[in-house]
Design a protein around this motif. Structure first.
Motif, PDB file in Angstrom:
ATOM      1  N   ILE A  43      13.531   0.104   3.013  1.00  0.00           N
ATOM      2  CA  ILE A  43      12.688  -0.928   2.407  1.00  0.00           C
ATOM      3  C   ILE A  43      12.524  -2.098   3.374  1.00  0.00           C
ATOM      4  O   ILE A  43      11.417  -2.572   3.635  1.00  0.00           O
ATOM      5  N   LEU A  44      13.629  -2.537   3.934  1.00  0.00           N
ATOM      6  CA  LEU A  44      13.574  -3.705   4.819  1.00  0.00           C
ATOM      7  C   LEU A  44      12.715  -3.415   6.046  1.00  0.00           C
ATOM      8  O   LEU A  44      12.019  -4.292   6.544  1.00  0.00           O
ATOM      9  N   ARG A  45      12.761  -2.193   6.524  1.00  0.00           N
ATOM     10  CA  ARG A  45      11.972  -1.847   7.710  1.00  0.00           C
ATOM     11  C   ARG A  45      10.489  -2.146   7.452  1.00  0.00           C
ATOM     12  O   ARG A  45       9.784  -2.687   8.292  1.00  0.00           O
ATOM     13  N   VAL A  46      10.022  -1.802   6.244  1.00  0.00           N
ATOM     14  CA  VAL A  46       8.628  -2.031   5.915  1.00  0.00           C
ATOM     15  C   VAL A  46       8.349  -3.523   5.716  1.00  0.00           C
ATOM     16  O   VAL A  46       7.396  -4.082   6.263  1.00  0.00           O
ATOM     17  N   VAL A  47       9.232  -4.167   4.939  1.00  0.00           N
ATOM     18  CA  VAL A  47       8.976  -5.564   4.593  1.00  0.00           C
ATOM     19  C   VAL A  47       9.126  -6.458   5.816  1.00  0.00           C
ATOM     20  O   VAL A  47       8.295  -7.320   6.079  1.00  0.00           O
ATOM     21  N   VAL A  48      10.175  -6.243   6.606  1.00  0.00           N
ATOM     22  CA  VAL A  48      10.424  -7.112   7.755  1.00  0.00           C
ATOM     23  C   VAL A  48       9.375  -6.901   8.838  1.00  0.00           C
ATOM     24  O   VAL A  48       8.965  -7.840   9.495  1.00  0.00           O
ATOM     25  N   VAL A  96       0.816  -1.210   0.000  1.00  0.00           N
ATOM     26  CA  VAL A  96       0.000   0.000   0.000  1.00  0.00           C
ATOM     27  C   VAL A  96       0.854   1.267   0.000  1.00  0.00           C
ATOM     28  O   VAL A  96       0.610   2.206  -0.741  1.00  0.00           O
ATOM     29  N   LEU A  97       1.891   1.251   0.876  1.00  0.00           N
ATOM     30  CA  LEU A  97       2.659   2.485   1.040  1.00  0.00           C
ATOM     31  C   LEU A  97       3.471   2.782  -0.206  1.00  0.00           C
ATOM     32  O   LEU A  97       3.939   1.885  -0.905  1.00  0.00           O
ATOM     33  N   THR A  98       3.637   4.075  -0.435  1.00  0.00           N
ATOM     34  CA  THR A  98       4.499   4.510  -1.537  1.00  0.00           C
ATOM     35  C   THR A  98       5.811   5.002  -0.948  1.00  0.00           C
ATOM     36  O   THR A  98       5.943   5.144   0.276  1.00  0.00           O
ATOM     37  N   LEU A  99       6.748   5.259  -1.802  1.00  0.00           N
ATOM     38  CA  LEU A  99       8.076   5.664  -1.328  1.00  0.00           C
ATOM     39  C   LEU A  99       7.998   6.918  -0.466  1.00  0.00           C
ATOM     40  O   LEU A  99       8.792   7.100   0.456  1.00  0.00           O
ATOM     41  N   LYS A 100       7.021   7.766  -0.774  1.00  0.00           N
ATOM     42  CA  LYS A 100       6.823   9.005  -0.027  1.00  0.00           C
ATOM     43  C   LYS A 100       6.785   8.737   1.487  1.00  0.00           C
ATOM     44  O   LYS A 100       7.215   9.545   2.290  1.00  0.00           O
ATOM     45  N   TRP A 101       6.212   7.579   1.866  1.00  0.00           N
ATOM     46  CA  TRP A 101       5.991   7.298   3.289  1.00  0.00           C
ATOM     47  C   TRP A 101       7.196   6.657   3.965  1.00  0.00           C
ATOM     48  O   TRP A 101       7.227   6.556   5.178  1.00  0.00           O
ATOM     49  N   VAL A 102       8.157   6.167   3.168  1.00  0.00           N
ATOM     50  CA  VAL A 102       9.284   5.470   3.797  1.00  0.00           C
ATOM     51  C   VAL A 102      10.635   6.187   3.597  1.00  0.00           C
ATOM     52  O   VAL A 102      11.618   5.846   4.235  1.00  0.00           O
ATOM     53  N   MET A 103      10.637   7.182   2.723  1.00  0.00           N
ATOM     54  CA  MET A 103      11.927   7.812   2.393  1.00  0.00           C
ATOM     55  C   MET A 103      12.462   8.599   3.594  1.00  0.00           C
ATOM     56  O   MET A 103      11.727   8.920   4.523  1.00  0.00           O
ATOM     57  N   MET A 128      13.219   7.563  -8.653  1.00  0.00           N
ATOM     58  CA  MET A 128      11.877   6.993  -8.739  1.00  0.00           C
ATOM     59  C   MET A 128      10.861   8.014  -8.260  1.00  0.00           C
ATOM     60  O   MET A 128      11.174   8.860  -7.424  1.00  0.00           O
ATOM     61  N   SER A 129       9.630   7.895  -8.771  1.00  0.00           N
ATOM     62  CA  SER A 129       8.577   8.814  -8.339  1.00  0.00           C
ATOM     63  C   SER A 129       8.189   8.492  -6.895  1.00  0.00           C
ATOM     64  O   SER A 129       8.248   7.336  -6.455  1.00  0.00           O
ATOM     65  N   GLN A 130       7.796   9.511  -6.176  1.00  0.00           N
ATOM     66  CA  GLN A 130       7.445   9.290  -4.776  1.00  0.00           C
ATOM     67  C   GLN A 130       6.157   8.473  -4.647  1.00  0.00           C
ATOM     68  O   GLN A 130       5.831   7.980  -3.579  1.00  0.00           O
ATOM     69  N   ASP A 131       5.400   8.334  -5.756  1.00  0.00           N
ATOM     70  CA  ASP A 131       4.154   7.578  -5.684  1.00  0.00           C
ATOM     71  C   ASP A 131       4.344   6.110  -6.037  1.00  0.00           C
ATOM     72  O   ASP A 131       3.372   5.364  -6.125  1.00  0.00           O
ATOM     73  N   THR A 132       5.588   5.660  -6.210  1.00  0.00           N
ATOM     74  CA  THR A 132       5.820   4.246  -6.491  1.00  0.00           C
ATOM     75  C   THR A 132       5.544   3.424  -5.237  1.00  0.00           C
ATOM     76  O   THR A 132       5.964   3.792  -4.130  1.00  0.00           O
ATOM     77  N   ILE A 133       4.834   2.323  -5.419  1.00  0.00           N
ATOM     78  CA  ILE A 133       4.523   1.478  -4.274  1.00  0.00           C
ATOM     79  C   ILE A 133       5.766   0.730  -3.851  1.00  0.00           C
ATOM     80  O   ILE A 133       6.565   0.280  -4.680  1.00  0.00           O
ATOM     81  N   VAL A 134       5.954   0.604  -2.527  1.00  0.00           N
ATOM     82  CA  VAL A 134       7.187   0.058  -1.975  1.00  0.00           C
ATOM     83  C   VAL A 134       7.509  -1.295  -2.583  1.00  0.00           C
ATOM     84  O   VAL A 134       8.636  -1.562  -2.985  1.00  0.00           O
ATOM     85  N   ARG A 135       6.503  -2.177  -2.669  1.00  0.00           N
ATOM     86  CA  ARG A 135       6.748  -3.526  -3.152  1.00  0.00           C
ATOM     87  C   ARG A 135       7.363  -3.510  -4.547  1.00  0.00           C
ATOM     88  O   ARG A 135       8.233  -4.298  -4.875  1.00  0.00           O
ATOM     89  N   LYS A 136       6.876  -2.539  -5.367  1.00  0.00           N
ATOM     90  CA  LYS A 136       7.364  -2.492  -6.738  1.00  0.00           C
ATOM     91  C   LYS A 136       8.776  -1.932  -6.805  1.00  0.00           C
ATOM     92  O   LYS A 136       9.563  -2.260  -7.689  1.00  0.00           O
ATOM     93  N   ALA A 137       9.103  -1.066  -5.829  1.00  0.00           N
ATOM     94  CA  ALA A 137      10.415  -0.444  -5.850  1.00  0.00           C
ATOM     95  C   ALA A 137      11.484  -1.324  -5.206  1.00  0.00           C
ATOM     96  O   ALA A 137      12.676  -1.163  -5.458  1.00  0.00           O
TER      97      ALA A 137
END
Lengths: 356, 678
Positions: free
Chosen positions: A345-350, A287-294, A308-317
């Motif tokens: 990225i790992l913070r979100v996925v893990v 759900v989250l985009t890069l905007k939320w994790v950068m 990358m665009s800030q609206d890219t979804i984390v999973r895709k990036a």
């Protein structure tokens, strides 16, 4: 909490009417119309029930839906979401407030104007289908047209097209009880589409279906939305469904709006603990985009990596970020707004693997 | 997060009486003991028995009221109106009769002869209910003719049909009102309750006064009696239409009228036809009883035979009534099932079906033509089979009675000396104030304060109308019969509930038993017991047992399997399981069964006044028979109503204390006559 609707560039043709709801109230009970505007109105639902015997279904709700938008209302059972959607076409009469669909003031309509609105502007799909057991599929689909007074031949021809559209070809002559639940809901969907309305309302349409069928039907709705456009207001208690379908999501609790926002806003910046609790089980990387994790770029960052665009979804990036040895630059258009590295990225996925 | 303390559990409430430490029967027993003690001292005093021809002022006043109504025929607009309605009914009926059942002057035969009538009826049966029902209809009509009761049989169907026609015209709109408007429902329901508490018999006197004797009175009584089932069941059907379907179709912008005719009525169609079936059967039952007021039809020969105590000649018309009942029940039931399947295109497809109906329709018309042309096809030839069958049945009955009379005598004496006589002595030989006081106390013990109020009011009314002693005699019979009904209902009901195979075997028999009009039960019972009190009691038991058995069986069956398993796991035997688990849990159904049983029994005991039961029922019959006794009959009729209300209120209050809601008992009542409805 205002949200700017981010229109996707590859979206469907946006048609349909907009919806505007202002200060909508629905109070059930003896003193329904004497509560609004008094201090009682500020009481919690339980206290009001104890004091006056009345129950607040919808409490001072305001929101807008843009033409062609899919707007999801979600909340647990008892949150007032089904009451709210019924107030939109006055299947339940609101106690106060205004509803406008397109350029028509629904709350001020006469009974015949209201009928006209329901016949031509707004259709609804129900959780328990509400099909007529004594009519064949084709005539169930054509019911709205029949009510308008359309001739039998014409309405059956029209309904036939819609039956094809929802993938029920060959079942026209069946009766509802000969169909599975998923197929019955397709009939309900077809009935709603047959009148070529400007707006579709869905009241938990897939809650009564098996998970697999439910997924099919959700995809069906997405497909139909691409094909026919239409403004959609979709009620659900299933957050995954809300995130999957909604351009924007409104969360209700005890009849009150808790938060309105895009899926990533709701997950990334929950308005309170209630919403946070709600969204804690969601696979955030979906759900989250890069905007939320950068993070902000540090002086020692090597800033000539991929952008990358800030609206890219984390999973895709994720793959690209993990593959690159340099941090990925997150861009809002041409402007650098932050960077993401493996760690972010790992913070979100893990976090999903081992929820706190 | 609510901070309120949890509400006190309400589960303890149904057990409230037990909390006093005394089971309910202890105070009742104490009252009875006290009553018997006082009775021993005071018996025979103040019993208010009327000497042979003694009449009270109230009865004379009622008689004068009747004379006044008759005299005001031309001046009082209400009476003039009802008389006009009666006149219309008579002329419509006369026209129909000349069409199909009696000679249409100057012809020596009706306009359409038996062949034509039979063919048309069979064709209608074919159209609405299929081939098998068409054959049943034809067989029934032919047997009217073969057995020599053509005119009576057709007249009975005409009275029933005419009444049901009016019932549909009046009842359907009322059913719609009941089903769509809570306010209308609140107004109509108590009226229906009152109508269904009243024994059929009681309608007759006042109706006949206003609408005239003969077919007009018969049709009005019949339609009043047949109206409630359609309204109640139909209203229930419309109300039960899925609210989701209504909401979903409302969302398409339908008008209220479209909602009614496109959604509510079609979805309630099956229930509506069940209601129609119930109304038809009620109409048939009442049309036969209306022979007391010279209503035409098959009831007439039965009644006149019963009056002469001539069982032999009542057997054939009685049998034809049963056949008619089966025909009407089967056809309307089949019609409801067929409506469903025909709409779905099961069986013959539209086109084929139209061809079949057209061809058979032409055949029927040819039959009509032939029956107008040939005398033997118009007037059923005298076969002589009727008397022969009557004789054969007579000797068969004699043989069966001869075989059964010894055990029947033993049973009769056991009940008479063991139960009937002591109770009658106690009730009828007590001073009236003692009996009234004791009844009030028992009502208090069983039903609480609520029951006492209506009991006192009803007793005061009974006293006022001057038939106290007759009331006590009728009450005795009602109580004894109800006791027997409950004994049978508990034994058979538990048996059915515990053995599915027994249920499978008995249920169709019970359904059939409920299909047969009340009146027919008197015939075999009369043959067995001669005209005595006991005849009416036995007939009442036979009449009231089927619904009571079914209520008990369903109640016991509803005991959760897990509860039974739990009790079995503690090692209970069958007897303990029945008495400790099943019956206590099903006690609500037992009370409902007793309540239903009481009303059925009362209705039958009153009808049995004719065949030796005497008391209030006989007073009413006397009122029909002799115009100078009209006051007595009317007083007896009102007293029966009061007795019925009193018994019903006590039973309802007792049921409420057992945790049976009023709604449940009303539902049970609505279904009282309902077979297969569920």
């Amino acid at each position: 909490m205002t949200a700017t609707t981010t229109t996707e560039t590859t979206g469907p043709a946006r048609t349909g009417a907009g919806l505007e709801v202002r200060n909508l109230w629905k109070i059930f009970g003896p003193a329904a119309d004497r509560i609004i505007g008094t201090p009682d109105a500020e009481l919690s639902r339980a206290d009001l029930k104890a004091r006056t015997g009345s129950v607040v279904g919808v409490k001072d709700v305001s929101f807008d839906v843009a033409p062609g938008e899919v707007f999801v209302v979600m909340g647990l059972s008892g949150s007032g979401k089904s009451t709210l959607v019924r107030c939109l076409t006055r299947l339940i009469e609101p106690t106060a407030g205004t509803v406008r669909i397109g350029d028509q003031d629904v709350t001020g309509c006469s009974e015949s104007q209201l009928r006209e609105l329901r016949r031509t502007q707004v259709s609804m799909v129900f959780q328990h289908f509400g099909l007529l057991p004594h009519k064949q599929v084709i005539d169930n689909v054509a019911y709205g047209l029949e009510v308008r007074g359309m001739g039998k031949k014409e309405r059956r021809a029209k309904a036939g097209e819609i039956v094809d559209l929802v993938g029920l070809s060959g079942y026209e002559q069946n009766y509802p009880d000969q169909l599975s639940g998923g197929m019955q809901q397709r009939v309900g969907l077809a009935r709603a589409l047959a009148g070529d309305p400007q707006m579709l309302l869905f009241d938990e349409p897939f809650s009564a279906l098996d998970p697999l069928i439910r997924r099919d039907m959700q995809n069906e709705v997405i497909r139909l939305h691409h094909e026919v456009g239409k403004t959609m207001v979709f009620i659900t208690h299933d957050l995954a469904e809300a995130l999957k379908l909604g351009d924007r999501i409104m969360i209700l609790r005890d009849g009150e709006v808790v938060q309105v926002g895009t899926p990533d806003e709701v997950v990334g910046a929950p308005a309170d603990d209630y919403v946070a609790d709600f969204t804690s089980e969601v696979p955030r990387s979906h759900v989250l985009t890069l905007k939320w994790v950068m993070r902000d770029p540090r002086p020692d960052d090597d800033l000539d990596g991929t952008a990358m665009s800030q609206d890219t979804i984390v999973r895709k990036a994720a793959q690209a970020v993990l593959a690159s040895d340099k941090p990925v630059r997150v861009m809002d258009g041409d402007r650098l707004v932050g960077v993401v590295d493996d760690e972010e990225i790992l913070r979100v996925v893990v976090a999903e693997e081992s929820p706190a | 997060m609510t901070t309120r303390a949890p509400a006190p559990s309400k589960e303890a409430q149904p057990d409230a009486p037990e909390r006093d430490g005394l089971p309910r029967w202890v105070p009742v027993l104490a009252i009875l003991v006290g009553w018997i003690a006082l009775w021993a001292l005071l018996r025979g005093q103040d019993t208010l028995a009327l000497a042979g021809r003694e009449r009270t002022d109230v009865m004379r006043w009622l008689g004068d009221f009747r004379d006044g109504v008759i005299a005001s025929r031309s001046t009082n607009p209400v009476v003039a109106f009802t008389n006009g309605v009666g006149e219309v009914i008579r002329s419509v009926f006369g026209w129909l009769q000349e069409l199909v059942s009696v000679p249409a002057f100057p012809r020596p035969v009706p306009q359409v002869g038996w062949l034509g009538v039979t063919a048309l009826a069979a064709w209608v049966g074919l159209a609405v209910a299929g081939v098998r029902m068409a054959l049943l209809v034809a067989a029934t009509f032919v047997s009217f003719g073969v057995l020599g009761f053509w005119e009576e049989g057709i007249d009975l169907l005409l009275v029933t049909g005419l009444s049901v026609g009016v019932v549909v015209l009046l009842g359907l709109p009322l059913a719609v009102a009941m089903g769509t408007s809570p306010r209308a429902r609140a107004v109509i329901t108590p009226v229906l309750d009152a109508m269904q508490t009243m024994p059929t018999f009681v309608y007759l006197l006042p109706i006949v006064l206003f609408f005239g004797i003969g077919v007009s009175g018969a049709v009005v009584c019949t339609l009043i009696y047949a109206l409630p089932p359609l309204i109640r069941i139909g209203g229930h059907g419309i109300r039960s239409v899925s609210p989701t379907a209504i909401e979903a179709t409302d969302s398409t912008g339908q008008t209220r009228w479209q909602r009614l005719v496109k959604v509510q009525l079609p979805m309630a169609r099956k229930t509506l036809v069940v209601g129609l079936n119930q109304s038809t059967m009620a109409a048939l039952s009442m049309a036969i009883i209306a022979s007391y007021v010279d209503g035409p039809g098959l009831g007439e020969p039965v009644l006149s035979a019963l009056i002469r105590n001539d069982v032999g000649s009542s057997l054939v018309p009685g049998l034809l009534i049963v056949l008619t009942a089966i025909m009407l029940d089967r056809t309307t039931t089949a019609a409801s099932q067929r409506a469903e399947s025909a709409a779905r295109g099961v069986g013959l497809r539209g086109r084929q079906r139209q061809v079949v109906l057209a061809v058979t329709g032409v055949v029927a018309l040819v039959c009509v033509y032939l029956s107008r042309t040939y005398f033997s096809l118009a007037q059923f030839p005298d076969t002589g089979w009727g008397p022969r069958l009557s004789e054969a049945l007579g000797s068969l009955t004699d043989a069966v009675v001869g075989f059964l009379s010894a055990p029947a005598e033993v049973f009769k004496n056991a009940v008479s000396y063991g139960l009937l006589n002591p109770l009658q002595n106690l009730l009828a030989d007590s001073p009236w104030w003692l009996a009234a006081g004791a009844i009030t106390l028992i009502a208090l013990a069983l039903g609480g304060v609520r029951a006492v109020v209506s009991t006192v009011l009803c007793l005061a009314g009974i006293l006022f109308f001057g038939l106290w002693n007759d009331t006590m005699l009728t009450l005795t019979m009602v109580l004894v019969a109800t006791l027997l009904v409950m004994a049978i209902a508990v034994v058979v009901g538990v048996w059915m509930a515990r053995r599915p195979r027994v249920d499978l075997l008995l249920r169709p028999l019970l359904d059939a038993g409920q299909t047969i009009p009340a009146f027919c039960y008197l015939i075999p019972v009369l043959a067995l017991f001669d005209p005595t009190r006991f005849t009416a009691i036995f007939a009442a038991v036979v009449y009231a047992a089927p619904p009571a058995i079914k209520l008990v069986a369903d109640g016991v069956k509803a005991v959760p399997e897990t509860t039974l398993e739990a009790s079995r796991s503690t090692g209970t035997n069958a007897w303990q399981e029945i008495t400790q688990v099943q019956l206590p849990i099903a006690r609500g159904s037992l009370v409902l069964a007793a309540n239903q049983g009481l009303l059925y029994v009362l209705a039958m005991i009153v009808i049995g006044g004719l065949v030796g039961a005497g008391a209030l029922g006989y007073d009413v019959v006397l009122g029909f028979a002799r115009s100078e006794e009209w006051g007595l009959g009317a007083a007896a009729g009102i007293t029966i109503v009061l007795l019925g209300i009193m018994l019903d209120r006590i039973a309802q209050a007792a049921a409420a204390r057992q945790g049976v809601s009023k709604r449940q008992s009303l539902l049970a009542r609505a279904r009282g006559g309902t077979r297969r409805a569920a």
